[in-house]
Scaffold this active site. Structure first.
Site, PDB file in Angstrom:
ATOM      1  CD  GLU A 112      -6.134   5.250  -5.882  1.00  0.00           C
ATOM      2  OE1 GLU A 112      -5.898   4.611  -4.849  1.00  0.00           O
ATOM      3  OE2 GLU A 112      -5.240   5.605  -6.682  1.00  0.00           O
ATOM      4  CD  GLU A 166      -2.006  11.740  -3.771  1.00  0.00           C
ATOM      5  OE1 GLU A 166      -0.889  11.226  -3.636  1.00  0.00           O
ATOM      6  OE2 GLU A 166      -3.047  11.072  -3.775  1.00  0.00           O
ATOM      7  CG  ASN A 170      -1.764   5.443  -0.564  1.00  0.00           C
ATOM      8  OD1 ASN A 170      -2.123   4.416   0.026  1.00  0.00           O
ATOM      9  ND2 ASN A 170      -2.586   6.145  -1.330  1.00  0.00           N
ATOM     10  CE  LYS A 229      -2.271   4.931  -4.827  1.00  0.00           C
ATOM     11  NZ  LYS A 229      -2.524   5.557  -6.122  1.00  0.00           N
ATOM     12  CB  SER A 289       3.349   9.743 -11.859  1.00  0.00           C
ATOM     13  OG  SER A 289       2.191   9.038 -12.282  1.00  0.00           O
ATOM     14  N   GLY A 306      -0.957   7.303 -10.851  1.00  0.00           N
ATOM     15  CA  GLY A 306      -0.855   5.992 -11.482  1.00  0.00           C
ATOM     16  C   GLY A 306      -0.800   6.050 -12.995  1.00  0.00           C
ATOM     17  CG  HIS A 362      -6.050   8.406  -2.238  1.00  0.00           C
ATOM     18  ND1 HIS A 362      -6.432   7.941  -3.472  1.00  0.00           N
ATOM     19  CD2 HIS A 362      -4.718   8.605  -2.290  1.00  0.00           C
ATOM     20  CE1 HIS A 362      -5.356   7.860  -4.236  1.00  0.00           C
ATOM     21  NE2 HIS A 362      -4.306   8.254  -3.544  1.00  0.00           N
TER      22      HIS A 362
END
Ligand code: 13P
Length: 255
Positions: A100, A170, A13, A15, A216, A176, A98
Site C-alpha cells: 500500500e 504478500e 498490521n 493499517k 487474506s 484485502g 508494504h
C-alpha cells in the site's frame, strides 16, 4: 514452519484502523487470548496508537511495531516519523515496503532500502514486505519481481544485521481481496525467497530467516498456510482487527 531452526512470527498490521482508545481496549482483550503462544506475537499499529499499545502490552508477550519509518534521522520531512523516534519510545518492529505504501505513497525499492537501513541502524526489527501484482503473476515474472525487491531492499545489510529482518511475502492480488494464495503458491514463493537469501548470504542465513506469508490470511486458512515448511507465520491485515480471529491464527502457529 520449521520451528527448530527459525522463529514463527504472527504479526498484525492494523493499517489505518483503530484510535488510541480502541487500541488499548483491543489489546486488553487480546492479551489473555495469546498469553500461551509459542510463536512471537506482534501488532503493528498507526503511529498515534503506539504509546497506548506500548503501555497496554507492558509485561505481556505481545510486541509492538510501527507501520513505516523515514530514512533520515531528522529533518524537513513534514508528516514523517524517524526511526530514532520509534526506538526511543520502545517500539521493537517496523513494517517497511508494504504494497500500500508502494501503490499509494510512491515507495520504491530504493526508498525501501533506505528505510530498512535507518531501521536497522536504530535497532528496530524490520518486517520487509515484497510481493507481485496480478499482472506480474500472470506474466510469469513473480520470481523476478520478488527477487529484485528482496535484493534491492537488502543492499548493504550484513549477515549479522539480517537477524533483525523478517521478510513478508504478500502477493498484492491477495491483500484485502479474500483471495488467499494457496498454501502451495505461498510455499513456492517463500521457498524461492529463501534461495535468494542463500545466494546473497549463505545457507545458514537462508535457513534462519523468518519468511511470513500475508494476504487474506484468516482464522480458517492460517493452519494450512503455516503448515508449509517455508511459511514461518503471517502478516495479517483484516483478521488482525478482531481479537478472536487473531488469537486463532496465533494458536495455529503455536502448534
Ligand atoms: P489482509 O490480511 O487484510 O489481506 O492484509 C494483508 C496485509 O496487507 C498485511 O500487511
Amino acid at each position: 514452519m520449521k520451528k527448530d531452526v527459525r522463529k514463527a512470527v504472527i504479526a498484525g498490521n492494523w493499517k489505518m484502523n483503530k484510535t488510541p482508545a480502541e487500541a488499548t481496549a483491543f489489546i486488553e482483550e487480546l492479551k489473555p487470548l495469546v498469553a500461551d503462544a509459542s510463536c512471537d506475537v506482534v501488532i503493528c499499529v498507526p503511529f498515534v496508537d503506539l504509546q497506548n499499545a506500548l503501555d497496554a502490552t507492558k509485561g505481556s508477550n505481545i510486541k509492538v511495531g510501527a507501520e513505516n519509518c523515514h530514512w533520515a534521522t531528522n529533518g524537513a520531512f513534514t508528516g514523517e516519523v524517524a526511526a530514532p523516534m520509534l526506538a526511543e519510545m520502545g517500539v521493537e518492529y517496523v513494517v517497511i515496503g508494504h504494497s500500500e505504501r508502494r501503490a499509494y505513497f510512491g515507495e520504491t525499492d530504493e526508498t525501501v532500502q533506505m528505510r530498512t537501513r535507518a531501521a536497522i541502524d536504530n535497532g528496530l526489527k524490520v518486517i520487509l514486505c515484497v510481493g507481485e501484482v496480478l499482472e506480474q503473476r500472470e506474466q510469469g515474472i513473480t520470481e523476478e519481481v520478488v527477487g529484485l525487491q528482496t535484493k534491492v531492499a537488502l543492499g548493504g545489510v550484513s549477515k549479522e544485521e539480517l537477524k533483525n529482518i523478517i521478510i513478508a511475502y504478500e502477493p498484492v492480488w491477495a491483500i484485502g481481496t479474500g483471495k488467499t494464495a494457496t498454501p502451495e503458491q505461498a510455499e513456492e514463493v517463500n521457498h524461492y525467497i529463501r534461495t535468494v537469501i542463500a545466494k546473497l548470504y549463505d545457507d545458514e542465513a537462508a535457513e534462519a530467516i523468518t519468511i511470513q506469508y500475508g494476504g487474506s490470511m484468516n482464522a480458517k486458512n492460517a493452519e494450512e498456510l503455516v503448515g508449509k515448511v517455508d511459511v514461518d507465520g503471517g502478516l495479517i491485515g483484516g483478521a488482525s482487527l478482531k481479537s478472536a480471529d487473531f488469537a486463532t491464527i496465533v494458536a495455529a502457529a503455536s502448534k
